[in-house]
Design an enzyme around this catalytic site. Structure first.
Site, short mmCIF file in Angstrom:
data_model
loop_
_atom_site.label_atom_id
_atom_site.label_comp_id
_atom_site.label_asym_id
_atom_site.label_seq_id
_atom_site.Cartn_x
_atom_site.Cartn_y
_atom_site.Cartn_z
N CYS A 1 0.77 -1.32 0.19
CA CYS A 1 0.06 0.04 0.07
C CYS A 1 0.84 1.37 -0.06
O CYS A 1 0.33 2.38 -0.33
CB CYS A 1 -0.84 0.07 1.15
SG CYS A 1 -2.31 -1.06 1.27
N HIS B 1 -3.14 7.68 1.97
CA HIS B 1 -3.60 6.46 1.67
C HIS B 1 -4.85 5.93 1.99
O HIS B 1 -5.11 6.20 3.32
CB HIS B 1 -2.48 5.38 2.06
CG HIS B 1 -2.96 3.88 1.96
ND1 HIS B 1 -3.51 3.45 0.62
CD2 HIS B 1 -3.01 2.76 2.65
CE1 HIS B 1 -4.11 2.07 0.98
NE2 HIS B 1 -3.60 1.99 2.15
N ASN C 1 -10.00 0.06 0.04
CA ASN C 1 -8.78 0.18 0.02
C ASN C 1 -8.23 -0.20 -1.42
O ASN C 1 -8.25 -1.60 -1.29
CB ASN C 1 -7.96 -0.48 1.08
CG ASN C 1 -6.60 -0.35 1.27
OD1 ASN C 1 -6.04 0.13 0.11
ND2 ASN C 1 -5.82 -1.06 2.42
N1 COA Z 1 -17.91 -8.07 10.29
C1 COA Z 1 -18.27 -8.60 11.28
N2 COA Z 1 -17.63 -8.64 12.28
C2 COA Z 1 -16.18 -8.73 11.97
C3 COA Z 1 -15.74 -8.70 10.88
C4 COA Z 1 -16.61 -8.24 9.88
N3 COA Z 1 -16.32 -7.66 8.51
N4 COA Z 1 -14.31 -8.50 10.71
C5 COA Z 1 -14.12 -9.06 12.04
N5 COA Z 1 -15.09 -9.03 12.61
C6 COA Z 1 -15.02 -9.28 14.11
C7 COA Z 1 -14.00 -10.13 14.57
O1 COA Z 1 -14.12 -11.38 14.19
C8 COA Z 1 -13.70 -9.63 16.22
O2 COA Z 1 -14.77 -10.62 16.60
P1 COA Z 1 -14.79 -11.23 17.98
O3 COA Z 1 -14.33 -10.09 18.85
O4 COA Z 1 -15.84 -12.24 18.36
O5 COA Z 1 -13.34 -12.07 17.90
C9 COA Z 1 -14.59 -8.54 16.05
O6 COA Z 1 -15.21 -8.16 14.83
C10 COA Z 1 -13.33 -7.60 16.28
O7 COA Z 1 -12.24 -7.88 15.33
P2 COA Z 1 -11.03 -6.87 15.39
O8 COA Z 1 -10.16 -7.17 14.16
O9 COA Z 1 -10.42 -6.65 16.66
O10 COA Z 1 -11.69 -5.54 14.98
P3 COA Z 1 -11.14 -4.17 14.78
O11 COA Z 1 -12.09 -3.19 15.86
O12 COA Z 1 -9.76 -3.97 15.14
O13 COA Z 1 -11.39 -3.64 13.34
C11 COA Z 1 -10.14 -3.66 11.24
C12 COA Z 1 -10.98 -4.36 12.13
C13 COA Z 1 -9.61 -4.29 10.12
C14 COA Z 1 -11.12 -2.76 10.77
C15 COA Z 1 -9.15 -2.66 11.91
O14 COA Z 1 -8.49 -3.41 12.77
C16 COA Z 1 -8.41 -1.92 10.98
O15 COA Z 1 -8.93 -1.03 10.12
N6 COA Z 1 -7.14 -2.01 11.11
C17 COA Z 1 -5.94 -1.35 10.26
C18 COA Z 1 -6.29 -2.12 8.94
C19 COA Z 1 -5.58 -1.45 7.69
O16 COA Z 1 -5.52 -0.17 7.63
N7 COA Z 1 -4.97 -2.13 7.02
C20 COA Z 1 -4.26 -1.82 5.54
C21 COA Z 1 -3.19 -0.91 5.80
S1 COA Z 1 -2.68 -0.83 4.13
#
Ligand code: COA
Length: 319
Positions: free
Chosen positions: A116, A246, A276
């Protein structure tokens, strides 16, 4: 007299198929909801490439649009750099294929792999080549078909990405420095120790991500590299006209906007509509903001990105 690289034009391309969150969930039988996705990421929809549509096809379309905005023919181009994590093939490079699609057969063409952060990396390479006189007009393109490397059973990653391409034309200028215009500086970083928190794994290779970890690194590393870019140029954050970040997650984007003291309307956001698009997201956002008249001549634009590697970087450009 010092040569500088001017961003002479930008362009974008998005595939025709648009899926909103509900349609995506229904298509892949995902246990998710529009509310969850929007609340955590700001994403409402994404574009997905048609079968057979490749990074070089989308990149070529974006490049044509950028050349048109720059008022330059393809024959003016003496180099093509494509940032992509989803190349058409291992080789020939996507850049070489794209060059042929544009009808160019002179100059150089190569790909840059920095996930990215790829666009900022590619911009930095092109900037250096222009400053040293090795090239005079370089197409810098981010083009991605992430839909081909997503695990459509993993709701934690597959809802986050989209396909698309963005391009800029960088042109050498003798006058830019005196006018204070052009690319001021680029700042690149990598820390391979954290490679496993965002990677393509297995066969076939699919995206795996430790979302929380990536989020944590993103907020701190982007804040640091933005400070580095401003300090390098002796600029205060108040000098920034536009943040063109980004587009991974609206929460990260908003945090960066707040850090810079920018009102939300000075932050270019496309993640709601594009999701993204990895290396394509910054040039796609730039293309939008130059076309709709937001970014004007003389504006200072700050770009920043973080991605797999980990890699991250920032660039400052005066339009
Ligand atoms: N729909 C519903 N629930 C979902 C889900 C979805 N699409 N994806 C994950 N979950 C659930 C998980 O299974 C977890 O459930 P649990 O608590 O029962 O285990 C819960 O949501 C929390 O998951 P978590 O990964 O801790 O969520 P989060 O608040 O961290 O949000 C992201 C997830 C990916 C949105 C967030 O971490 C994020 O944006 N990270 C940065 C990603 C990024 O920028 N990446 C690209 C860089 S180039």
């Amino acid at each position: 007299m010092t040569l500088r690289a001017l961003i002479a034009g930008s362009g974008g391309y998005l595939p025709e198929l648009v899926l909103d969150n509900d349609a995506l969930a229904a298509r892949h039988g995902l246990d998710t909801s529009d509310a969850w996705i929007q609340e955590r990421t700001g994403i409402r929809q994404r574009h997905l490439a048609a079968p057979g549509e490749q990074a070089s096809d989308m990149g070529a379309a974006a490049a044509r649009a950028a050349l048109e905005q720059a008022g330059l023919p393809a024959t003016a181009v003496d180099g093509v750099i494509v940032a992509t994590a989803t190349p058409d093939a291992v080789f020939p490079s996507t850049a070489a294929r794209l060059q042929a699609k544009l009808g160019i057969s002179t100059g150089f063409a190569f790909d840059v792999a920095a996930a990215c952060s790829g666009f900022v990396y590619a911009l930095s390479v092109a900037d250096a080549m222009i400053r040293t006189g090795q090239a005079r007009c370089v197409l810098v393109i981010g083009a991605e078909v992430f839909s081909r490397i997503l695990d459509w059973t993993d709701r934690a990653t597959c809802v986050l990405f989209g396909d698309g391409a963005g391009a800029v034309v960088l042109r050498a200028s003798d006058e830019a420095e005196a006018e204070g215009r052009g690319l001021l500086s680029c700042h690149l970083h990598a820390d391979g120790r954290h490679g496993d928190i965002l990677q393509v794994e297995g066969a076939p290779g699919l995206v795996r991500m430790a979302g929380r970890e990536v989020f944590r690194h993103a907020v701190s590393k982007l804040a640091a590299v933005v400070d580095e870019a401003l300090a390098h140029n002796g600029l205060d954050k108040s000098a920034v006209s536009w943040l063109v970040p980004h587009q991974a997650n609206l929460r990260i984007i908003e945090a960066m906007g707040r850090k810079l003291g920018l009102p939300p309307e000075r932050v270019v956001v496309t993640v709601d509509r594009h999701a993204n698009t990895s290396a394509a997201s910054i040039p796609l956002a730039l293309a939008e903001a130059t076309r709709d008249g937001r970014v004007q001549r003389g504006d200072l634009v700050l770009m920043e990105a973080i991605g797999g590697g980990l890699t991250w970087g920032a660039a400052l450009a005066r339009f």
